[in-house]
Design a protein around this motif. Structure first.
Motif, PDB file in Angstrom:
ATOM      1  N   ASN A   1      27.426 -22.624  20.504  1.00  0.00           N
ATOM      2  CA  ASN A   1      27.400 -22.000  21.829  1.00  0.00           C
ATOM      3  C   ASN A   1      28.751 -22.152  22.520  1.00  0.00           C
ATOM      4  O   ASN A   1      29.249 -21.222  23.161  1.00  0.00           O
ATOM      5  N   GLU A   2      29.319 -23.339  22.397  1.00  0.00           N
ATOM      6  CA  GLU A   2      30.580 -23.625  23.080  1.00  0.00           C
ATOM      7  C   GLU A   2      31.703 -22.706  22.594  1.00  0.00           C
ATOM      8  O   GLU A   2      32.549 -22.267  23.373  1.00  0.00           O
ATOM      9  N   GLU A   3      31.681 -22.401  21.299  1.00  0.00           N
ATOM     10  CA  GLU A   3      32.721 -21.529  20.741  1.00  0.00           C
ATOM     11  C   GLU A   3      32.661 -20.133  21.352  1.00  0.00           C
ATOM     12  O   GLU A   3      33.675 -19.601  21.821  1.00  0.00           O
ATOM     13  N   ILE A   4      31.468 -19.523  21.367  1.00  0.00           N
ATOM     14  CA  ILE A   4      31.382 -18.167  21.894  1.00  0.00           C
ATOM     15  C   ILE A   4      31.575 -18.165  23.409  1.00  0.00           C
ATOM     16  O   ILE A   4      32.170 -17.231  23.962  1.00  0.00           O
ATOM     17  N   MET A   5      31.138 -19.217  24.083  1.00  0.00           N
ATOM     18  CA  MET A   5      31.378 -19.295  25.525  1.00  0.00           C
ATOM     19  C   MET A   5      32.869 -19.280  25.821  1.00  0.00           C
ATOM     20  O   MET A   5      33.333 -18.568  26.720  1.00  0.00           O
ATOM     21  N   GLY A   6      33.616 -20.054  25.065  1.00  0.00           N
ATOM     22  CA  GLY A   6      35.064 -20.109  25.276  1.00  0.00           C
ATOM     23  C   GLY A   6      35.704 -18.745  25.098  1.00  0.00           C
ATOM     24  O   GLY A   6      36.555 -18.332  25.901  1.00  0.00           O
ATOM     25  N   LYS A   7      35.287 -18.023  24.071  1.00  0.00           N
ATOM     26  CA  LYS A   7      35.857 -16.700  23.801  1.00  0.00           C
ATOM     27  C   LYS A   7      35.493 -15.704  24.899  1.00  0.00           C
ATOM     28  O   LYS A   7      36.339 -14.917  25.344  1.00  0.00           O
ATOM     29  N   VAL A   8      34.245 -15.739  25.331  1.00  0.00           N
ATOM     30  CA  VAL A   8      33.783 -14.769  26.325  1.00  0.00           C
ATOM     31  C   VAL A   8      34.395 -15.048  27.687  1.00  0.00           C
ATOM     32  O   VAL A   8      34.812 -14.118  28.400  1.00  0.00           O
TER      33      VAL A   8
END
Length: 348
Positions: free
Chosen positions: A60-67
């Motif tokens: 979750n943290e990875e996609i949150m960072g990208k978005v």
């Protein structure tokens, strides 16, 4: 096999939009690897004419960072856990949904409309839901565990052969539940009490592990692990002596959701994708192959009863599931949690 085509609302929308617009506006979906059928996008395109591609994220943290960094540009549909969908909506990065474009919402259990992070499903649609508990080797652990303290304060027989989840919300959860606290607490004294216990518990662990814990059970390297119910089922599939139990102090209720980004230029197409996923035969695949419960009543009703016999946690009812506290976005309180988890994992 239950078959159901797209509802009239979506069909009308697709009829009014030109195929050229869809060709120019291919939707991009980000999901965890292996979390949906490999042929799903191809079949979706065949049925709707909407082109789609998938990227994967590990956490979750990875996609949150990208978005957050991109403002959501480049993505149309995101698969994220409920508390992260909640955070995205607070940041203005998750769009409100037009339920008229998602008629297959009617396939969901009524309880799915009552999720605390998004009551009424204004901006998210649940994809899978479940619990976190203890997964153990019943042929090694002679007395079945019944409390989170069986993990936090293990017997000599299992010391050094237990694992805990590494992600902060689930690493903290067993201690908070054992102490009688909310799994969403941001009270400093409660966080400190959980931290003290978890530092002591660390001395007894084999490791923190989010990805291979069930394999450690299968190999015998571990005897008892903190686990998401579906992942415990992967172990049960390989060794019937592996069992799953929700401790007496309870569990979280986690929900993985689908959200449409506010930056999407193809919102109707993104909603058509969500609608397609909610078809009973498509959503049933998730329960059959990923071994997680899905909030789709039509899909769950179509499961072979033998599957639930083999994996009893698949039979947990929505009403039983909703008795547990749902993980929520912590807002500014996340800083305290992150700091605390770092201190726990780095402690000697």
């Amino acid at each position: 096999m239950i078959k159901k085509t797209l509802g009239l609302g979506v069909c009308a929308i697709l009829a009014t939009l030109s195929s050229a617009a869809f060709a120019e506006g291919k939707i991009v979906i980000s999901n965890w690897d292996g979390y949906m059928p490999k042929e799903l996008l191809e079949n979706f395109t065949k049925e709707t004419g909407i082109a789609a591609e998938m990227t994967v994220h590990a956490t979750n943290e990875e996609i949150m960072g990208k978005v957050v960094a991109s403002g959501g540009k480049g993505y149309d549909v995101l698969f994220v856990s409920g508390q992260f969908g909640e955070a995205l909506h607070k940041l203005g990065l998750a769009a409100d949904l037009d339920h008229g474009n998602i008629p297959n919402l009617a396939n969901l259990y009524p309880e799915a409309m009552k999720l605390s992070h998004d009551e009424g499903l204004k901006y998210s649609v649940p994809y899978a839901w479940g619990t976190t508990g203890l997964c153990y080797r019943s042929d090694v652990v002679t007395t079945a565990p019944s409390s989170w303290n069986d993990l936090l304060k293990p017997s000599d027989a299992v010391k050094g052969k237990t694992t805990m989840l590494a992600t902060d919300r689930w690493l903290m959860m067993p201690a908070l539940l054992a102490l009688g606290y909310s799994i969403n607490t941001v009270k400093e004294d409660e966080i400190a009490a959980a931290k003290a216990q978890l530092i002591e518990t660390k001395k007894t662990l084999l490791t923190y592990d989010d990805t291979t814990f069930y394999q450690k059970l299968v190999s015998g390297e571990a005897s008892m692990v903190e686990a998401w119910d579906g992942w415990c089922n992967y172990g049960i599939a390989e060794n019937a002596q592996i069992k799953y139990v929700i401790p007496k102090e309870g569990s979280d209720m986690w929900v993985d959701t689908m959200v449409v980004t506010s930056a999407s230029e193809n919102k109707a197409a993104a909603e058509a994708f969500i609608n397609y996923v909610l078809k009973p035969d498509v959503h049933r695949w998730v329960a059959e192959n990923i071994l997680y419960k899905v909030p789709n009543k039509a899909a769950m009703d179509a499961l072979d009863p033998k599957l639930i016999e083999q994996y009893p946690n698949l039979g947990l009812s929505p009403s039983e599931l909703l008795k547990f506290e749902q993980l929520r976005d912590l807002g500014e309180g996340q800083k305290l949690w992150s700091k605390t988890v770092t201190e726990i994992t780095s402690a000697n």
